[in-house]
Design a protein around this motif. Structure first.
Motif, PDB file in Angstrom:
ATOM      1  N   THR A  20     -10.536   2.005  65.442  1.00 29.74           N
ATOM      2  CA  THR A  20     -10.504   0.389  65.422  1.00 29.74           C
ATOM      3  C   THR A  20      -9.797   0.041  66.778  1.00 29.74           C
ATOM      4  N   PRO A  21     -10.205  -0.850  67.509  1.00 30.99           N
ATOM      5  CA  PRO A  21      -9.352  -1.376  68.655  1.00 30.99           C
ATOM      6  C   PRO A  21      -8.246  -2.022  68.263  1.00 30.99           C
ATOM      7  N   GLU A  33      -1.296   0.658  76.639  1.00 29.94           N
ATOM      8  CA  GLU A  33      -0.261   1.691  76.155  1.00 29.94           C
ATOM      9  C   GLU A  33      -1.161   2.703  74.934  1.00 29.94           C
ATOM     10  N   ILE A  34      -1.589   1.766  74.045  1.00 33.68           N
ATOM     11  CA  ILE A  34      -2.294   2.457  72.959  1.00 33.68           C
ATOM     12  C   ILE A  34      -3.640   3.234  73.496  1.00 33.68           C
ATOM     13  N   ALA A  35      -4.243   2.665  74.433  1.00 30.13           N
ATOM     14  CA  ALA A  35      -5.485   3.132  74.971  1.00 30.13           C
ATOM     15  C   ALA A  35      -5.190   4.344  75.526  1.00 30.13           C
ATOM     16  N   ALA A 282      -5.934   5.021  60.835  1.00 27.66           N
ATOM     17  CA  ALA A 282      -4.808   4.818  60.549  1.00 27.66           C
ATOM     18  C   ALA A 282      -3.697   4.668  61.719  1.00 27.66           C
ATOM     19  N   ILE A 283      -2.371   4.545  61.430  1.00 28.75           N
ATOM     20  CA  ILE A 283      -1.830   4.403  62.618  1.00 28.75           C
ATOM     21  C   ILE A 283      -0.593   5.291  62.524  1.00 28.75           C
ATOM     22  N   ARG A 284      -0.410   6.059  61.257  1.00 30.48           N
ATOM     23  CA  ARG A 284       0.667   7.282  61.147  1.00 30.48           C
ATOM     24  C   ARG A 284       0.227   8.385  61.894  1.00 30.48           C
ATOM     25  N   LYS A 285       1.147   9.075  62.296  1.00 26.37           N
ATOM     26  CA  LYS A 285       0.742  10.167  63.182  1.00 26.37           C
ATOM     27  C   LYS A 285       0.168  11.408  62.649  1.00 26.37           C
TER      28      LYS A 285
END
Length: 307
Positions: A20-21, A33-35, A282-285
Motif C-alpha cells: 500500500t502506498p 524515505e519510505i520509498a 504491515a508496518i512492523r519490521k
C-alpha cells in the motif's frame, strides 16, 4: 520473460509483491524515505511485478465497526511515477474506479501507457460511484487498449454465490487478461472456485487466464480481526490455532505456505495457470521480513514444480 508477456502467454508461476502506498498526509520527504526503504527491500526479490493498492473506505460494505481507522493513502500512480522510478520492476497500479470521474480516469489511463492495472469495483451495492467497472473497461478500450488490465477474484464469494468463475469469464470478455484474488486463508473456497473455473473453460473451449492468489502473513489478533472485517474467510479451526498460538506470525506463515502449496499442487495437476501475490501491508519490521521470506518460499515452490 516480462510480466506483460507472461500474462499474455497465460503463464503459470507469476510472483508479485503487493504494498500500500504511504499515507497521503505524509510530507514529501517522509514519503521519499519510505520509498527508499521499500526499494531496498523489493529490488533483490526478483519478483515479476509490484502491486500498488488503491485504497477505498469500505464502511458501506458492513455494519461492523472498522478495527483500524480509514486513512487515505497516496495515489498509486503518483507513488509509482514520483517515488519508485529507481525500482526496475513492472508496477501494477490498482484503480478503485468508483472514486474517479470519467475525465480523470481517462487521463489516468493515458498516464499508464502500455503498463498493467487492476480495475476494482465498488465495495458494496450501496456505495456511491462516479464510474462503474463496465464504464472503466469501455474507457480503456476507447482510450488505451494497450493497457493490460486485470480483475479481482474473490473465492469467498464463490462459497455463497457459486458464480465467481462466471464473473471471471464475463470480465475476460470485457478485456481482463488476469486476476488477482483477495487474500486467501480458506483453501477449500479457493479450490472450489478454481475447479469450477477449470471445468467451465474445458466445456466452453476457452483458454484459462492466470489466477494470482494473494497470501499475507498475519502478525497480531488485531490484524486478524481486520482481515475478517475485510471479508476474508478464515476457517474457525485456523482462527483458533492462530489466536492461541504462542507466535501468531510464525503460525500464519506456516498456514500461508501450506495453503499455497496445496493450491499449486491442485492447479498443476490440471495445468491451471496460477501465480502468487504476497501482500505486505504491515508496518512492523517482523511482519515485513515475514512477507519477504514468504516470497522466497513461494519462488522455491514454483521452481520445484517446474523441474
Amino acid at each position: 520473460m516480462t510480466l506483460r508477456n507472461k500474462i499474455l502467454n497465460r503463464e503459470a508461476g507469476i510472483v508479485l509483491y503487493g504494498i500500500t502506498p504511504p499515507k497521503a498526509n505524509h510530507p514529501p520527504e517522509k514519503i521519499a524515505e519510505i520509498a527508499a526503504l521499500q526499494i531496498e527491500r523489493i529490488a533483490p526479490l526478483g519478483v515479476d511485478g509490484l502491486v500498488l493498492y488503491d485504497i477505498q473506505d469500505e464502511a458501506d460494505r458492513t455494519d461492523v465497526t472498522r478495527p483500524f481507522p480509514f486513512l487515505a493513502t497516496l495515489d498509486p500512480l503518483v507513488y509509482s511515477h514520483d517515488y519508485l522510478v529507481a525500482l526496475d520492476v513492472p508496477k501494477i497500479n490498482y484503480r478503485c474506479v468508483g472514486k474517479y470521474s470519467p475525465d480523470v480516469f481517462r487521463a489516468d489511463l493515458a498516464a499508464m501507457a502500455d503498463g498493467v492495472s487492476v480495475f476494482v469495483g465498488a465495495a458494496s451495492r450501496e456505495q456511491q460511484v462516479a464510474l462503474t467497472v463496465a464504464q472503466a473497461y469501455a474507457l480503456r478500450r476507447e482510450t488505451n487498449p494497450n493497457l493490460l488490465v486485470g480483475g479481482v477474484a474473490i473465492p469467498e464469494r464463490h462459497l455463497v454465490k457459486h458464480d465467481e468463475h462466471i464473473r471471471v469469464a464475463n470480465k475476460v470478455a470485457e478485456g481482463c487478461s488476469f486476476f488477482v484474488t483477495q487474500c486467501v486463508y480458506n483453501v477449500e473456497a479457493a479450490k472450489n472456485f478454481l475447479s469450477d473455473y477449470y471445468y467451465a473453460c474445458q466445456k466452453s473451449g476457452t483458454p484459462m487466464v492466470p489466477i494470482i492468489f494473494t497470501i499475507t502473513p498475519c502478525g497480531s489478533v488485531k490484524t486478524l480481526e481486520f482481515m475478517k472485517w475485510l471479508g476474508i474467510s478464515i476457517p474457525k479451526w485456523l482462527e483458533n490455532d492462530l489466536v492461541h498460538s504462542g507466535d501468531i506470525l510464525a503460525e500464519s506463515l506456516d498456514a500461508c505456505r501450506g495453503i499455497f502449496s496445496e493450491l499449486l499442487s491442485f492447479a498443476s495437476e490440471k495445468h491451471i495457470p496460477i501465480g502468487c501475490n504476497v501482500e505486505s501491508v504491515a508496518i512492523r519490521k517482523d511482519e515485513i521480513e515475514a512477507s519477504l521470506q514468504l516470497v522466497r518460499d513461494v519462488q522455491a515452490m514454483f521452481e520445484k514444480h517446474s523441474q
